[in-house]
Design a protein around this motif. Structure first.
Motif, mmCIF file in Angstrom:
data_model
loop_
_atom_site.group_PDB
_atom_site.id
_atom_site.type_symbol
_atom_site.label_atom_id
_atom_site.label_comp_id
_atom_site.label_asym_id
_atom_site.label_seq_id
_atom_site.Cartn_x
_atom_site.Cartn_y
_atom_site.Cartn_z
ATOM 1 N N ASP A 217 0.885 -1.165 0.000
ATOM 2 C CA ASP A 217 0.000 0.000 0.000
ATOM 3 C C ASP A 217 0.916 1.206 0.000
ATOM 4 O O ASP A 217 1.927 1.235 0.702
ATOM 5 N N PRO A 225 -1.005 0.600 5.945
ATOM 6 C CA PRO A 225 -2.002 0.608 4.877
ATOM 7 C C PRO A 225 -3.300 1.291 5.298
ATOM 8 O O PRO A 225 -3.651 1.310 6.471
ATOM 9 N N THR B 70 -9.499 -0.526 3.576
ATOM 10 C CA THR B 70 -8.330 -1.317 3.184
ATOM 11 C C THR B 70 -8.041 -2.398 4.217
ATOM 12 O O THR B 70 -7.818 -3.568 3.877
ATOM 13 N N HIS B 74 -7.954 -6.414 3.904
ATOM 14 C CA HIS B 74 -6.782 -7.213 4.284
ATOM 15 C C HIS B 74 -7.168 -8.272 5.324
ATOM 16 O O HIS B 74 -6.846 -9.453 5.166
ATOM 17 N N ALA B 100 -6.196 -2.939 -3.175
ATOM 18 C CA ALA B 100 -6.058 -3.541 -1.839
ATOM 19 C C ALA B 100 -6.371 -5.035 -1.874
ATOM 20 O O ALA B 100 -5.777 -5.821 -1.142
ATOM 21 N N HIS B 103 -3.399 -6.692 -3.874
ATOM 22 C CA HIS B 103 -2.191 -6.767 -3.045
ATOM 23 C C HIS B 103 -2.342 -7.819 -1.950
ATOM 24 O O HIS B 103 -1.387 -8.514 -1.611
#
Lengths: 454, 454
Positions: A217, A225, B70, B74, B100, B103
């Protein structure tokens, strides 16, 4: 209605409130955008970073804002360990670190450095725990439950000599002043100094190997992030500056109030142990434990009397084991009360606390049938007390009731299955000058043996 | 000064501001504490959870608050994958998910489901990507760059049939209404609907296997470590309710304004491609790309004219590659502009935007020496254009300048090393009805071959 639990969360500082409100209009846009709203947000963020870095004592580009102190610890520990992967994966922590540190260390080889009876590590012992394969060391600046300051600068020297980065959890102390010594990483939490919730700090000194472990991020140098909470960040930085401006005066004032509690509580309440270092300590925090009462009931009665405090006792709300801090110190956890005074606490409120506390403790003891202080009659032989299924403080109360019934040199064996007994029976022996012989497994629970001394 | 980038971050809704200010006094304490300040904080948190769960369409105990959208993604992805470890580790995502998501999926076996020219996945194709060892599927409710709604309910049915949990990223749509269909996990971000920064939502339906991967922490059901930001959470929940109350009316109004942009921009500006689904789309968002200009300059000129918009072009600020969304759609990225209208946008502001845009685009084109529309003269044979070292939109401009110099059936080969050419040269061919023959590696960069059709 005095609130005496600043170590959990401090009320919002007036400066934080003003800064938050003022930046709601300017700080909502994405600081990565190039249009004017984004540029304004970026300016606020940059200014807050400058101010916070100045208070921490680092460069602005060494500091990122995280969503909480806990997240700062999680990200800091994970990133530092990953950055030092080639050195090894071993971690050295004090035994009294915040649970967020201990949880972040789970599943790795960890050495917990013991503390003394005041809650402090020895720099020498800490240094000896550092190994060839130690990737990271963690030490709090001051303990969150008992207020004891750790010898951070001395430990940092030893870490530096061993080539191991030191992460300092400064959550409890950053509002009072910067952390001295040559640390490598530092974390903190804004709501502990009167800033808003939602803001933590993570400082990583230039040259410290660091490999962020969260998914990639681009925000906050890749170390935190998620969209930045700029109004809260602005409020955090502004209030840190504000509390620092008055830190010296306020620390002196609160230190006197805490000294009053440290002195008067043992005079006013029998069978009390004040824990933590009396000198090398946070200015606003004091912890004591009261024999023969359970922490939850004392907290409840204090709340009814208007005082909000917290406790590391096992018998409070969500937890069944005593605080790992009190356990590591080897001190009584029974009837544990932590008082942490927020900035601006009135002297009268502390005096009123000292007025109501003795009656509350006596009341709880009375209801639990606790023994009166002392105990002199003599019987003969040895006794066994069955306290199985009884929760703290009952095992200790039962022990205290019968110790006078055995002759000097005779023993009382307490059978108990409450985890707190392991800590509180030896602590009771220390307080009452009785000999703690030891424990052994029993068919059910554990047998704790105490020999009468006098 | 019209702000047209709500999809990045919406200005704080008045209800959010009121709720935030009102709860600063009641919401700062630790909701895990039993004293009155803690109980008050807990009440606020519980009420906010009820309200947010109601808006999401889940049970309160299925919903936790995270520090951002985000972080919700995650934690949600990591927890769902770990919970399904025994099934496998394969992940299915659409090719146009938020970065996001992409990743968070890095380092795992991932299937990216392609999208059509409008940016939507096909439920059938998505379903075929599900495998025996698929642990999780992720699909956004609507795309953040082009506004296209995804067929979530149909995809959820296929996931359900395959026994694979579906995580829906509802960041762009939750303010407009609940996500239909039988999803398993859902995430969102408060600052996208006018709530404050610092609050994300993660809903995990009962029965969905979920194993949190952050270090252990007792807050938020163990799914979101760190002290809760209660004033912001209260503001998030209150503003979600407020925007929902006016969502239907406001969606109708903004949809008409967006339709006006969709219709008028191609009439007012030559060589423009409006991208994204014209019907199944978010009400407030429209994206178009302009040949022969670079996004950054257009954004800068629009900012000078008072309009804040964003761009998925490669030539903007921090990034050197075009948006992965535009790439996956196979549409032009050159001169890309995303307009996303916040609630309450005035009609006059949209009209003024339509007034200034043509002049701005013409000005940039003039400065870059872009060709006039069309091109009819004929030369002979084939041509090679060397655009190595030239950044977008120059390679396309050079191509357009010479296409008229080769005969119908002749070819132009463009040598370029800007990544955007790979997307923009085929897209230009589509727009100008020329034949894109293909690309091949050149000694430096890539050779793109275009055959003149007419």
């Amino acid at each position: 209605m005095p609130y005496f639990d600043a170590a959990s969360s401090a009320p919002l500082h007036p400066v934080a409130r003003q800064a938050l409100q003022a930046s709601l209009d300017e700080g909502w846009a994405d600081p990565a955008r190039l249009y004017r709203e984004g540029r304004r947000a970026r300016l606020l963020l940059d200014a807050a970073r400058e101010a916070a870095a100045d208070a921490v004592g680092c460069r602005p580009d060494e500091l990122v804002f995280t969503p909480s102190g806990t997240r700062a610890l999680h990200s800091g520990i994970a990133g530092a360990l990953a950055g030092r992967r080639r050195a090894g994966s071993h971690l050295v922590v004090s035994a009294v670190e915040h649970s967020a540190v201990l949880h972040a260390a789970e599943g790795r080889p960890v050495t917990e450095v013991p503390v003394d009876r005041w809650g402090a590590v020895s720099p020498g012992v800490f240094g000896e725990a550092l190994r060839e394969d130690t990737a990271l060391a963690c030490l709090q600046s001051a303990n969150h439950e008992v207020g004891t300051e750790q010898p951070v600068a001395e430990v940092a020297e030893r870490c530096r000599a061993a080539g191991v980065p030191l992460l300092v959890d400064a959550a409890q102390s950053l509002g009072w002043g910067p952390v001295g010594g040559d640390w490598s990483l530092l974390t903190a939490s804004a709501h502990k100094w009167g800033g808003p919730a939602g803001v933590g700090l993570l400082a990583v000194r230039k040259g410290v190997r660091f490999a962020p472990q969260d998914p990639a991020d681009e925000r906050e140098s890749g170390r935190a992030p998620g969209f930045e909470n700029i109004p809260a960040i602005v409020a955090a930085a502004a209030s840190l500056r504000a509390v620092r401006d008055s830190a010296e005066t306020e620390a002196r004032r609160l230190r006197e109030l805490v000294d009053r509690i440290r002195t008067r509580v043992p005079e006013l309440v029998p069978d009390v142990e004040v824990v933590g270092d009396p000198v090398r300590r946070l200015p606003h925090l004091v912890t004591f434990s009261c024999l023969y009462v359970d922490g939850e009931t004392v907290l409840h009665e204090l709340d009814r009397a208007g005082f909000s405090v917290s406790s590391g006792s096992s018998c409070t709300s969500s937890t069944l084991t005593p605080s790992h801090v009190l356990r590591a110190m080897g001190v009584l956890s029974e009837g544990n009360v932590r008082v942490s005074l927020p900035t601006g606490t009135a002297e009268e409120d502390v005096d009123r606390f000292l007025e109501v506390l003795p009656g509350i403790v006596a009341g709880v003891r009375g209801r639990l049938g606790a023994p009166a202080a002392g105990g002199t009659s003599t019987g003969s032989g040895s006794l066994v007390v069955d306290a199985l299924g009884k929760r703290c403080p009952v095992p200790v109360i039962e022990l205290a009731k019968v110790i006078g019934d055995v002759p000097v040199g005779g023993t009382v064996t307490v059978l108990a299955d409450d985890e707190a007994a392991r800590l509180d029976i030896p602590a009771w022996c220390g307080m009452r000058d009785q000999e703690y012989v030891g424990e052994s497994p029993a068919p059910v629970g554990t047998a704790y043996v105490v020999r009468r001394r006098g």
